[in-house]
Scaffold this active site. Structure first.
Site, short mmCIF file in Angstrom:
data_model
loop_
_atom_site.label_atom_id
_atom_site.label_comp_id
_atom_site.label_asym_id
_atom_site.label_seq_id
_atom_site.Cartn_x
_atom_site.Cartn_y
_atom_site.Cartn_z
N ASP A 68 4.69 -3.67 8.17
CA ASP A 68 5.12 -4.70 7.10
C ASP A 68 6.44 -5.00 7.35
O ASP A 68 7.52 -4.24 7.59
CB ASP A 68 4.87 -3.85 5.74
N ASP B 267 5.55 -9.73 4.35
CA ASP B 267 5.24 -9.60 2.98
C ASP B 267 6.06 -10.63 2.15
O ASP B 267 7.12 -11.06 2.51
CB ASP B 267 5.72 -8.32 2.55
N GLU C 200 1.60 -13.03 4.40
CA GLU C 200 1.33 -13.00 2.95
C GLU C 200 1.81 -14.33 2.50
O GLU C 200 3.10 -14.05 2.16
CB GLU C 200 1.56 -11.70 2.31
N HIS D 87 -4.23 -2.86 -0.44
CA HIS D 87 -3.57 -2.14 -1.45
C HIS D 87 -3.03 -3.04 -2.78
O HIS D 87 -2.80 -1.98 -3.64
CB HIS D 87 -2.19 -1.60 -0.71
N ASP D 88 -3.38 -3.92 -2.81
CA ASP D 88 -3.16 -4.71 -4.07
C ASP D 88 -4.20 -5.09 -4.98
O ASP D 88 -4.02 -5.66 -6.02
CB ASP D 88 -2.20 -6.01 -3.74
#
Length: 540
Positions: free
Chosen positions: A98, A199, A248, A316-317
């Site tokens: 990330d 991210d 993202e 993960h979100d």
């Protein structure tokens, strides 16, 4: 056209905190990932995306970084990371990290310096404006609720943050800041990692502070004009290495994504954030199949010839897909896997998805870890909603569902740890776990292995995507076509039996079944599909 390595690859996302605890402190770690590399290799995937493992106070579980070039002690040391990288590479598994460069932690040395005063050389690494406790520079709202501004009494100014107040946004207009970021990126790439998931990258440029919000509360920091210069800088660095980059990028539409992800684009692919189309009242929502199908098919169509998709249904979100789209059975999880994995793009599987892990039965707000869920709970109480109803509303879709420990076996803490884990283990671990599914040929885990192997064939890498039955509310049907090959993916994404009439051009009674989660049936004009039935047919 020569294929890039990531176009034929399948990714596996690891949330390190919840994957495997090697030293029995209740927290997953790098040595735990090393121990499970043979499992990941056997799954058939090609690369691992690690959620943040950097030094961090963990206000937002590692997305608040206090040192970009240090490993959080919970996860191990830099030596452990180098060992993971070497052992993964020895198994022909790549590792991507990330990259969080929209903001840092408020504990980062840059921000600690910035707090010392307006004349500090690091002050301009962040975004500040004159303010009073009663009057902030504007009324913009953060993703986590509340103002995007945090007042600093000492300097009579406020700093800007689109996430938690402990995550101040970086000032990308400052060339010194950019130079430090670029140097850090090169440091990791020179270490030998295989790419980044960027991210919140579409937020690094902000609109002027007097920007007036009309409908979208986050418009002033979503893909704002001027971001292109920074993305071009990043692209030039990335182009020097044989890596993959995944953004993202909320606010980047499927049309705009072409310029972001084509062969001349800034990145190789982006995660779209549109496809979680919900239906139902708050606290009881599910994925609307037709809405989901429309979104993913629009992205497929717009990026079909130019650009590339990142395919996913869990991360993960988000909650566990088999709870919000399936019926929590292996059968429905196989249907969902079939529906998403064979579109055009690079599929990502999130840890536990391959065994059908489900949403956790939360009964108290004290069981939650996600800060945004807790904030939302408090907001609902202020609005007069009862504690029980508020709990139902936030727990149904909380990010913590995806963060419960990985279920390895039917022993203490699902084999994740010998001690009490940092987040509770789902009580169904005795039924849903890796060890049980490895032994059973018809398990979801073994179905994923078959699906991954099939996905890597040329047709599913290169073929064009064509949607059929676009308005059907329960069934997704699409073909993947090259000049000399074709396959039909046909999935009932509901718990009801449906009857569909297929277009004549895909009807071939002698078509071969390549993959199914049920008994084979011939491909005819009128198909009777049992609940969550999934088929892939090879067409002549």
């Amino acid at each position: 056209m020569e294929r890039k390595w990531w176009e034929t690859a399948v990714g596996y996302q690891i949330y390190p905190r919840s994957f495997y605890d090697s030293n029995n402190d209740g927290i997953g770690d790098l040595q735990g990932i090393i121990a499970k590399l043979p499992y990941i290799k056997a799954l058939g995937v090609d690369f691992i995306w690690l959620n943040p493992i950097y030094a961090s106070p963990n206000v937002d579980n590692g997305y608040d970084i206090s040192d970009y070039q240090a490993i959080h002690p919970d996860f191990g040391t830099m030596a452990d990371f180098k060992e993971l990288l070497a052992k993964a590479h020895a198994l022909d598994l790549k590792i991507i990290m990330d990259l969080v460069v929209n903001h840092t932690s408020d504990q980062h040395p840059w921000f600690q310096e910035a707090l010392k005063g307006k004349d500090n050389p690091y002050r301009d690494y962040y975004l500040w404006a004159d303010a009073t406790p009663e009057r902030m520079p504007n009324d913009w709202q953060s993703f986590f609720g509340g103002s995007t501004w945090q007042y600093d009494e000492k300097s009579k100014q406020a700093y800007f943050h689109i996430f938690a107040p402990e995550q101040p946004d970086l000032n990308w207009q400052n060339p010194k800041l950019r130079a430090e970021i670029y140097q850090m990126i090169r440091w990791w790439l020179d270490l030998g990692i295989d790419g980044f998931r960027l991210d919140a990258i579409s937020h690094i440029q902000k609109a002027p502070w007097d920007f007036k919000i009309t409908d979208n509360p986050w418009a002033p920091f979503m893909n704002v004009a001027g971001i292109d210069a920074y993305m071009q800088d990043l692209k030039e660095i990335f182009a020097e290495y044989p890596i993959v980059t995944v953004g993202e990028a909320s606010g980047v539409t499927s049309k705009k994504a072409v310029n972001w992800t084509n062969r001349d684009g800034y990145l190789d692919m982006i995660f779209e954030l549109e496809h979680q189309v919900r239906e139902g009242k708050p606290g009881h929502e599910r994925i609307n199949v037709l809405g989901w199908k429309k979104v993913v098919s629009r992205w497929q169509k717009d990026l079909n010839q130019h650009g590339w998709n990142a395919l996913y249904v869990e991360n993960h979100d988000n909650p566990r897909i088999n709870s919000i789209l399936g019926n929590e059975s292996e059968h429905s999880a196989k249907a969902i896997a079939t529906a998403f994995m064979f579109m055009k793009g690079t599929p990502f599987i999130y840890q536990g998805q391959e065994i059908g892990m489900t949403n956790f039965p939360f009964t108290s707000v004290d069981q939650l870890d996600a800060k945004d869920s807790y904030n939302h709970y408090q907001e609902l109480l202020k609005q007069g909603i009862t504690p029980d109803e508020a709990l139902q509303q936030i727990c149904h879709w909380t990010r913590d569902h995806s963060r419960t420990p990985m279920q390895w076996e039917a022993s203490h803490a699902a084999g994740f740890s010998q001690t009490k884990p940092w987040l509770a283990v789902h009580p169904n671990y005795q039924e849903i776990n890796v060890s049980e599914q490895e032994k059973r040929p018809d398990s979801l885990l073994n179905f994923y292995k078959q699906a991954i192997a099939l996905r890597k064939t040329a047709l599913f890498v290169e073929g064009n995507y064509e949607l059929h039955l676009p308005k059907h509310p329960q069934v997704i049907a699409y073909t993947r076509n090259t000049t000399n090959q074709s396959a039909l993916v046909l999935v009932n994404l509901s718990d009801k039996e449906v009857v569909v009439d297929l277009p004549n051009r895909v009807v071939q009674s002698e078509a071969k079944v390549l993959l199914t989660n049920t008994s084979s049936q011939p491909l005819v004009k009128r198909m009777h599909l049992q609940p969550f039935a999934a088929f892939i047919y090879q067409l002549n």
